[in-house]
Design an enzyme around this catalytic site. Sequence first.
Site, mmCIF file in Angstrom:
data_model
loop_
_atom_site.group_PDB
_atom_site.id
_atom_site.type_symbol
_atom_site.label_atom_id
_atom_site.label_comp_id
_atom_site.label_asym_id
_atom_site.label_seq_id
_atom_site.Cartn_x
_atom_site.Cartn_y
_atom_site.Cartn_z
ATOM 1 N N HIS A 95 0.720 -1.313 -0.073
ATOM 2 C CA HIS A 95 -0.124 -0.161 -0.042
ATOM 3 C C HIS A 95 0.858 1.237 0.131
ATOM 4 C CE1 HIS A 95 -3.100 -3.047 0.761
ATOM 5 N NE2 HIS A 95 -2.506 -3.306 1.604
ATOM 6 N N GLU A 132 -1.834 0.166 8.067
ATOM 7 C CA GLU A 132 -1.039 -0.945 7.520
ATOM 8 C C GLU A 132 0.140 -0.145 6.667
ATOM 9 O OE1 GLU A 132 -1.344 -4.776 4.589
ATOM 10 O OE2 GLU A 132 -3.147 -3.539 4.808
ATOM 11 N N HIS A 188 3.014 -7.022 4.385
ATOM 12 C CA HIS A 188 1.756 -6.511 4.568
ATOM 13 C C HIS A 188 1.203 -6.883 5.848
ATOM 14 C CE1 HIS A 188 0.287 -5.733 0.323
ATOM 15 N NE2 HIS A 188 1.343 -6.715 0.421
ATOM 16 N N GLU A 270 1.981 -11.716 5.383
ATOM 17 C CA GLU A 270 1.014 -10.848 6.127
ATOM 18 C C GLU A 270 1.729 -11.238 7.822
ATOM 19 O OE1 GLU A 270 -1.563 -9.269 5.416
ATOM 20 O OE2 GLU A 270 -2.189 -10.006 3.374
#
Length: 306
Positions: A95, A132, A188, A270
């Site tokens: 992101h 995040e 992430h 993640e």
Amino acid sequence: MSYTSPEFDPPQQRRFRRAPLAVGLAALVPGALLGWVVYEGVGRSGGSSGGAGQAGAAAPKSAGAVPGDDAKVPSASPSAGGPLRGKVVVIDPGHNPGNFQHTSEINQQVNIGTNWKECDTTGTSTNAGYSEARFTLDVADRLRTLLEKQGATVKLTHDGDQPAWGPCVTKRAEIGNAAHADAAISIHADGAPEGDRGFHVILPASVHSGAADTRPIVASSRTLGERIESDFAKVTGSAPSNYVGNGTGLDVRQDLGGLNLSTVPKVFIECGNMRDSKDAALLTSGAWRQKAAQGMSEGIVSFLRG
């Protein structure tokens, strides 16, 4: 994105006392005037006002973060004698903090081989507002520093506010491909329901569709992912996900453009679930994020050294 840097007191100016420096009597010369020359040294009064001391203060952080906890470390030159000398690693911080201000751009559809998807997304956040995007940049900076100390050449897909949004998932893959990376990782954190805990590493599925052809990298990416999963668990003490991967800490997906379009060994990780209070307490800790970066680094080093 704004990182808090260490704050220092402004340098104090030197102070001098006001006092005569010299008083001299000029010699009497025929036809000349008698004069006294007095020289007084004038010192500037030092000290800084309280307002001036605040000029360089960092902007407040978002809620839920630990003040002064982010690590924005200047990139160092690769260590000449490190074990990863000659190796290239691409780090993709998931992101971008600027995505929230560029929704029309990130919502553009891009072709990832198997289907069309949004160019990028905003990502998730903790319930207290720690994003995040901020988390991934912080861990990426820490990981870059560790790998460069090992001698690797490290490239990031984006860094801070450059670019202002994205890049698109297609571009993120392209950056790793163009760098001929020996390993690539996309960082992430998840946004699952409370009670879902733990980390997992995502591996590319075997895809051959349109511009996507992961067949040459499936095996090497799995090896990379297994090394990272093992060392991440060992260094952080975190357990593999209790909701993805059946306890293995590994998942295989064919719907992620960053994996589908990669031509170099690549995985996603993640690191935990930002929506679970216990995981969030870890993700917002600078000490834990350093462990997370260390775990990833050790896995990458293990993979690259064979």
